[in-house]
Design a protein around this motif. Structure first.
Motif, short mmCIF file in Angstrom:
data_model
loop_
_atom_site.label_atom_id
_atom_site.label_comp_id
_atom_site.label_asym_id
_atom_site.label_seq_id
_atom_site.Cartn_x
_atom_site.Cartn_y
_atom_site.Cartn_z
N GLU A 12 0.86 -1.18 0.00
CA GLU A 12 0.00 0.00 0.00
C GLU A 12 0.90 1.23 0.00
N ARG A 13 0.47 2.32 0.58
CA ARG A 13 1.23 3.57 0.43
C ARG A 13 2.45 3.61 1.35
N ASP B 94 4.08 6.08 3.92
CA ASP B 94 3.81 7.29 4.70
C ASP B 94 4.98 7.52 5.65
N GLU C 142 2.27 -1.46 9.26
CA GLU C 142 3.21 -0.44 8.81
C GLU C 142 4.57 -0.80 9.38
N PRO D 254 4.40 10.80 0.59
CA PRO D 254 5.27 9.93 1.37
C PRO D 254 6.43 10.70 1.99
N ASP E 111 11.39 1.80 2.14
CA ASP E 111 10.81 1.09 1.00
C ASP E 111 11.91 0.67 0.03
N GLY F 110 5.96 0.24 -2.68
CA GLY F 110 4.73 0.87 -2.21
C GLY F 110 3.95 1.47 -3.36
N SER F 111 2.64 1.65 -3.15
CA SER F 111 1.77 2.12 -4.24
C SER F 111 2.12 3.52 -4.72
N ASN F 112 2.74 4.34 -3.86
CA ASN F 112 3.11 5.69 -4.27
C ASN F 112 4.62 5.82 -4.52
N GLU G 223 6.81 8.95 -6.21
CA GLU G 223 6.26 10.28 -5.98
C GLU G 223 7.26 11.14 -5.21
N THR H 39 8.82 13.29 -2.28
CA THR H 39 8.75 13.02 -0.84
C THR H 39 8.84 14.30 -0.02
#
Length: 388
Positions: A232-233, A235, A317, A345, A353, A364-366, A369, A371
């Motif tokens: 998943e994401r 964070d 997490e 993130p 990650d 991770g899904s993001n 991206e 940061t």
């Protein structure tokens, strides 16, 4: 300026043999001095030919052996530190209970003293009885002995409560001093572990591809046996869904393990400090929908199941934790001070990650991206290279 090999050996030997590090052998100092020369960290260029692949592999094995021993010692000291902190919390609670008991009994005994004083039985007991110092009270018990014999039972209970309180306070002071000594010992051991790991990194490029393939590295995917693993994401750390066992990434020692941490959804909070590999000394956390399978102070390896994740409302997490294991590293000012609200993130979350991806875990899904925050300088940036 060229420094003779013998001088470099002596300097390294003195550094490694100080304080808590007496177990680091002189042989290691000789090995590291030879390594400095072989990779051109001292002396004129080309003074000594670089080691062959076979020599580099042998040197690496010797360094790995020393690092493993030191890592085990480091884990042992962390265990002692965890136990000392747990005992400190017990003493803190006991001291509070004993203190409350003393305060309550002081009021009762003071009433007895006032009555005796009014009857002219003793001189001035009130100042003694109302003092906040248990030690002074125990030193001057003769005044209490002048009270009525009928009240002797209450007086004895009062004195015993003060003795117990004083003992707890003294033990707390002793534990605090021990914790300070343990922290100092950890710092010295960690410095040498990091140094040894850097020497390993300098030797790895000299190995052949076949040697690299068979030498392995100290970390494994912690999520390799999770059923239905779904990234998943990213964070503060990295979120995943699925169910099954979660392993430690590498050798280390557990610093926290609870299923009811109110600061995380699901309540799971497990932290362990790594004692081997390129992230030696760093603390990893596993949180949220996970049931601990370890206890604080327990040593772990990449084959140790530290928790069982389940399909709850939040998943798990995992990421880098503060060195005191209090919470996620992202919340510290040097990492950007980013907590639950984001923005995500985080840079430190993406760094973790990157480590997981280097171990074969899906991104991770993001991933990719931009940061927020920063990665503190002590962390590796290229985990794929660090884990060669």
């Amino acid at each position: 300026m060229h420094i003779p090999l013998a001088v470099r050996m002596a300097m390294i030997s003195r550094k490694l043999k100080t304080g808590w590090l007496t177990t680091v052998s002189l042989a290691t100092a000789v090995l590291l001095a030879a390594l400095f020369t072989s990779i051109g960290l001292g002396g004129p260029a080309g003074a000594t030919p670089p080691p062959t692949a076979a020599q580099a592999q042998k040197m690496l094995a010797q360094i790995n052996e020393e690092a493993t021993k030191l890592g085990q010692q480091y884990a042992s000291v962390v265990q002692q530190l965890v136990n000392a902190r747990q005992w400190q919390e017990v003493l803190k609670k006991q001291t509070a209970v004993y203190g409350a008991a003393v305060d309550a009994m002081r009021q009762q005994v003071a009433k007895l003293a006032v009555a005796a004083y009014e009857q002219g039985g003793i001189g001035s007991p009130l100042a003694l009885l109302l003092t906040a110092s248990p030690q002074r009270l125990l030193n001057e018990t003769s005044i209490l002995n002048e009270l009525s014999a009928a009240d002797a039972v209450q007086i004895r209970q009062y004195l015993n409560a003060n003795r117990t309180l004083l003992t707890a306070e003294r033990m707390t002071i002793s534990i605090r001093a021990r914790i300070l000594r343990l922290k100092q010992g950890l710092g010295k051991r960690l410095a040498v572990l990091i140094s040894l790991n850097r020497k390993e990194g300098n030797l790895l490029p000299r190995l052949t591809l076949e040697q690299l393939a068979t030498s392995g590295h100290p970390y494994l995917s912690p999520l390799r046996d999770v059923s239905g693993l779904s990234p998943e994401r990213v964070d503060m750390g990295v979120d995943f869904a699925g169910d099954g066992p979660v392993y430690a990434i590498g050798a280390g020692v557990v610093t926290n393990a609870t299923a009811d941490n109110g600061g995380w959804p699901g309540g799971g909070w497990i932290t362990y400090q790594l004692t081997d590999g390129p992230a030696v000394g760093e603390v990893v956390y596993l949180a949220e929908d996970v049931i601990p399978a370890v206890t604080a102070g327990q040593t772990v390896t990449p084959h140790t199941v530290i928790g069982h994740m389940y399909r709850g409302n939040d998943g798990i997490e995992t990421g880098w934790a503060m060195l005191d294991s209090a919470s996620s590293e992202s919340e510290l000012p040097e990492a950007g001070g980013i907590g639950g609200p984001g923005p995500f993130p985080t840079a430190i979350g993406m760094n973790f990650d990157d480590l997981l991806r280097a171990l074969g875990v899906p991104a991770g899904s993001n991933f990719g991206e931009s940061t927020s925050g920063v990665v503190p300088s002590r962390y590796q940036i290229d985990w794929a290279k660090a884990l060669r």
